[in-house]
Design a protein around this motif. Structure first.
Motif, PDB file in Angstrom:
ATOM      1  N   ALA A   1       0.704  -1.317   0.052  1.00  0.00           N
ATOM      2  CA  ALA A   1      -0.006  -0.068   0.136  1.00  0.00           C
ATOM      3  C   ALA A   1       0.639   1.227  -0.139  1.00  0.00           C
ATOM      4  O   ALA A   1       0.437   2.244  -0.604  1.00  0.00           O
ATOM      5  CB  ALA A   1      -0.946  -0.074   1.167  1.00  0.00           C
TER       6      ALA A   1
ATOM      7  N   GLN B   1       2.022   2.283  -3.164  1.00  0.00           N
ATOM      8  CA  GLN B   1       0.830   3.099  -4.202  1.00  0.00           C
ATOM      9  C   GLN B   1       0.845   4.548  -3.461  1.00  0.00           C
ATOM     10  O   GLN B   1       0.858   5.404  -4.434  1.00  0.00           O
ATOM     11  CB  GLN B   1      -0.519   2.468  -3.824  1.00  0.00           C
ATOM     12  CG  GLN B   1      -0.646   0.951  -4.628  1.00  0.00           C
ATOM     13  CD  GLN B   1      -0.269   0.968  -5.961  1.00  0.00           C
ATOM     14  OE1 GLN B   1      -0.618   1.733  -6.751  1.00  0.00           O
ATOM     15  NE2 GLN B   1       0.751  -0.142  -6.340  1.00  0.00           N
TER      16      GLN B   1
ATOM     17  N   ASN C   1       2.449   3.280   5.946  1.00  0.00           N
ATOM     18  CA  ASN C   1       2.643   2.471   4.903  1.00  0.00           C
ATOM     19  C   ASN C   1       3.654   2.839   4.036  1.00  0.00           C
ATOM     20  O   ASN C   1       4.389   2.233   3.580  1.00  0.00           O
ATOM     21  CB  ASN C   1       1.340   2.288   4.046  1.00  0.00           C
ATOM     22  CG  ASN C   1       0.215   1.579   4.700  1.00  0.00           C
ATOM     23  OD1 ASN C   1       0.430   0.925   5.749  1.00  0.00           O
ATOM     24  ND2 ASN C   1      -1.204   1.862   4.246  1.00  0.00           N
TER      25      ASN C   1
END
Length: 115
Positions: free
Chosen positions: A15, A18, A104
């Motif tokens: 994640a 991203q 993250n």
């Protein structure tokens, strides 16, 4: 503002990769190449303002002059609000506002140490 110690227990590196796309216009974390900003490959645990070949701002150099290291807590504070953490930084990015995004991204950056 600090996210506190226990918040760093996890984080989802996938994640984070991203979320890191927001950073990708100026930074890379997959190769030791400087762009507008320095390469972030292996940044977790690295002393502030020390990536070879990058011309850091005087503000960032001063911020790291006392030996600061980009540990998880320091990164979390900076990623939340770069300009509040390092007054005068060249980085124009306003920061990541979601604690989970910060967690993250840090998890992702930790994976780049061995690339």
């Amino acid at each position: 503002m600090s996210l506190g110690g226990p918040a760093f227990a996890g984080g989802d590196a996938e994640a984070g990769a991203q979320v890191f796309r927001k950073c990708g216009a100026c930074h890379t974390a997959s190769e030791p190449v400087n762009r507008v900003g320095p390469s972030l490959i292996g940044v977790v645990g690295r002393p502030v303002a020390t990536f070879p070949g990058y011309s850091y701002s005087s503000a960032m150099k001063a911020f790291g002059a006392d030996g600061k290291v980009w540990d998880e807590a320091q990164l979390a504070e900076y990623l939340l609000s770069p300009k509040a953490t390092v007054t005068g930084t060249k980085m124009s990015f306003p920061g990541l506002k979601k604690p989970q995004d910060i967690e993250n991204v840090i998890a992702y950056l930790k994976t780049t140490a061995t690339k």
